[in-house]
Design an enzyme around this catalytic site. Structure first.
Site, PDB file in Angstrom:
ATOM      1  N   SER B 168     -48.190  10.131  -9.405  1.00  0.00           N
ATOM      2  CA  SER B 168     -47.639  10.550  -8.128  1.00  0.00           C
ATOM      3  C   SER B 168     -47.232  12.029  -8.187  1.00  0.00           C
ATOM      4  CB  SER B 168     -46.460   9.642  -7.763  1.00  0.00           C
ATOM      5  OG  SER B 168     -46.155   9.749  -6.408  1.00  0.00           O
ATOM      6  N   ASP B 334     -53.499   1.503  -3.327  1.00  0.00           N
ATOM      7  CA  ASP B 334     -52.604   2.646  -3.108  1.00  0.00           C
ATOM      8  C   ASP B 334     -52.993   3.332  -1.802  1.00  0.00           C
ATOM      9  OD1 ASP B 334     -51.134   4.977  -3.177  1.00  0.00           O
ATOM     10  OD2 ASP B 334     -51.644   5.493  -5.240  1.00  0.00           O
ATOM     11  N   HIS B 367     -49.154   1.802  -4.601  1.00  0.00           N
ATOM     12  CA  HIS B 367     -48.911   3.046  -5.329  1.00  0.00           C
ATOM     13  C   HIS B 367     -48.044   2.818  -6.560  1.00  0.00           C
ATOM     14  CE1 HIS B 367     -48.351   7.301  -5.923  1.00  0.00           C
ATOM     15  NE2 HIS B 367     -47.050   7.199  -5.797  1.00  0.00           N
TER      16      HIS B 367
END
EC number: 2.3.1.31
Lengths: 229, 399
Positions: B168, B334, B367
């Site tokens: 991320s 995601d 995610h």
């Protein structure tokens, strides 16, 4: 990585006896100049890429299956998960010296487009595929009346990833159609050994279990006049 | 009257504030002679970076791995968190015998600049005024975070990192490391990330920031001096963000439409559904450990991130000639950083001639999958580092 197929360290691979490699891979590798940059489309478990690396050839791979990508990464190979049908368009022109399509052409949705892309991305392309004109195939269809299955292509017609079979003759025709130059052509028998070099095309089309072709862009023909097909 | 269940719980503002200036970890301080040049034009000095290390640096200094944390993460990767007491955020991946093997590699993780766990940020005390920085803190970017990390790595005497790893926002830092310091990164593992923040993601961040700033307790960012904390606003921001970290399938599998401690709906705005009470819990536990202003700054840093923009719009140009070995990982479910964005990164890396591998991991966990126990992902990370380690000459003896 899977338990059944432990990855071998590269140095161990390099010291493997040569006959441990698939003979068609050895032939493909032999067609590629050492020191080249190569993209192997549909690289599977990365065996061919590994063989190429032992010869100082810098290889990259594209592989559809996650398991294949995992095994390649474990071997230290640079392999990207992707689909030949959709991903090749994203590669820039002349990114590689050679692009290899080994036993994958028959599984693509658009073989013609894939072939064109190979020769756009690479200066040369090495393509191998199972020959549907092989006599055993013909016999199964002619005598048995069913879709052929072989040791190398064991899937049933409804369950096969191979959707665009062709014969050596068909492939040669396609190359003519998209104006690709054939630099080398070899037909291999069932054991992956090359057939007699001076055999006529019809013989190869009948007795070749697979065809292996080294292709280049046709512009080269224009630059070297007198070199006939 | 509408009955609204509060999302705030017991907070430890003092404990949190203490961590901002005097963290429970190692600290590298940089004095006025070593300022951090920020993208906004300000030279930040003095400043400090809080960090944790695990394992031992080998004599050749060739086994160092830098872990870059995500938006609300911190340096406490593999040890209990000093504020919450919970295990480190990546204990699944980091530890002896794990893919990021602490018995083999020297693992470094720093709190990013702008964070609130000991690196200088809006929650720190401004030495010039003696007050908490608050909104006086300059706006920072991902390249700023990486520049600060590079100064820390210099301080630790490490020239080339064996690997830079992160998911991320951490993945953004990984990519930025490779662009800014290509020769100092031997291998890179950017996970569930992108080379630029998408419009949708900026939109979600704006929602979160507006929630924080709409809270009357935010006090124009001066809540620390005024003895408040915008708990509700920050809690709502976290709830909204948390939804984006999951997937519809994961939420459905975990909660479905099940009720919380009751059989029938209460016909009120109580947390009737389990998913509601879960989100409220996520919101309230987050505000206990995180600073609201820091949340504003870090989300902003992600919004500004766009590698291509810094290279005349040509992403491949950013990676041209790189010798770093890349392994890009994405997750099927995601929707914050969808696979298509990872693919775009991979294509640019390929076009730049990089040695890159890419795998999309099939999971319905969204995610957040990069923080969870996803064996396929661990296999890839392990295999990649293992083979890169061989190339780097990290022999078994150094384990």
């Amino acid at each position: 990585m899977s338990a059944e197929q432990p990855s071998l360290p590269l140095d161990e691979v390099a010291s493997r006896p040569v006959d441990r490699y698939r003979s068609d891979h050895l032939l493909l590798a032999e067609m590629i100049e050492p020191g080249s940059k190569v993209l192997d489309v549909g690289c599977g478990d990365g065996d061919l890429l590994q063989l190429l690396e032992t010869r100082g050839i810098s290889g990259r791979g594209i592989e559809l299956s996650r398991e294949g990508v995992n095994r390649c990464v474990a071997k230290g190979l640079a392999v990207v998960q992707g689909d030949a049908d959709t991903d090749l368009v994203n590669y820039p022109d002349d990114a590689f010296d050679y692009v290899i399509l080994s036993q994958t052409l028959q599984a693509t949705r658009q073989p013609k487009m894939v072939l064109e892309n190979l020769l756009r991305i690479g200066r040369r392309a090495v393509v191998s595929f199972p020959n549907f004109g092989y006599w055993k195939m013909r016999v199964q269809l002619l005598v048995g009346g069913h879709m052929p299955r072989t040791d190398n292509l064991p899937a049933t017609w409804y369950d096969t990833p191979n959707i665009h079979f062709c014969t050596i003759k068909d492939f040669v025709q396609l190359c003519d159609e998209i104006n690709v130059k054939m630099e080398r052509a070899v037909a291999l028998n069932l054991y992956g050994r090359p057939l007699r070099f001076n055999a006529p095309w019809w013989f190869w089309n009948m007795f070749g279990e697979q065809g292996v072709f080294l292709l280049s862009r046709a512009e080269k023909i224009a630059r070297t006049p007198g070199q006939d097909e | 009257m509408v009955k609204v269940q509060s999302i705030s719980g017991p907070a430890h503002p003092e404990h949190r504030a203490q961590e901002a200036d005097h963290p429970t970890s190692q600290v590298a301080t940089f004095d006025t002679d070593q300022p951090l040049p920020l993208d906004c034009g300000v030279d930040l000095a003095p400043f400090q970076i809080a960090y944790q290390t695990y394992g031992k640096l080998n004599p050749a200094k060739s086994n160092a791995i830098l872990i870059c944390h995500a938006l609300t993460g911190d340096q406490h990767v593999a040890n209990p968190h000093p504020v919450t007491g919970k295990p480190g955020w990546w204990v699944t991946l980091v530890g002896p015998g794990k893919p990021l093997d602490t018995s083999r590699y020297f693992i470094i993780c720093s709190n990013v600049i702008g964070g609130c766990m000991g690196s200088t940020g809006p929650a720190s005390t401004n030495p010039e005024t003696g007050r908490v920085w608050g909104l006086d803190f300059p706006v920072i970017t991902i390249p700023d975070m990486v520049r600060a990390q590079a100064m820390l790595i210099d301080r630790l005497g490490i020239d080339t990192l064996f690997s830079v790893v992160g998911g991320s926002m951490g993945g953004m830092q990984v990519l930025q490391w490779c662009v800014a310091y290509p020769k100092r990164v031997f291998s890179a593992l950017p996970i569930a990330c992108s080379t630029r923040h998408s419009a949708q993601n900026i939109a979600f961040h704006e929602l979160g920031r507006q929630a924080v700033m709409a809270d009357p307790d935010w006090r124009e960012g001066r809540y620390v001096e005024q003895g408040t904390h915008p708990r509700r606003g920050l809690g709502v921001a976290r709830m909204a963000a948390h939804i984006t970290y999951l997937s519809d399938a994961a939420l459905h599998r975990k909660f479905g439409r099940r009720m919380q401690d009751r059989e029938l709906p209460t016909f009120s705005f109580d947390a009737d559904f389990q998913v509601e009470s879960y989100l409220r819990h996520q919101g309230s536990s987050f505000v206990e450990r995180f600073d609201a202003n820091s949340y504003l700054y870090l989300t902003r840093a992600m919004d500004y991130f766009d590698i291509a923009a810094d290279h005349d719009g040509v992403l491949a140009a950013a990676f041209r000639g790189t010798r770093t070995r890349f392994c890009v990982v994405s997750f099927t479910s995601d929707w914050l950083f969808p696979t298509a964005e990872s693919r775009a990164t991979v294509h640019a890396l390929n076009a730049g001639g990089a040695r890159v591998s890419f795998a999309e991991i099939e999971t319905d966990r969204g995610h957040d999958a990069f923080l969870l126990d996803v064996p396929e992902f661990f296999d890839i990370a392990h295999a990649f580092l293992e083979s890169a380690g061989k190339t780097r000459g990290l022999a078994d003896a150094e384990r």
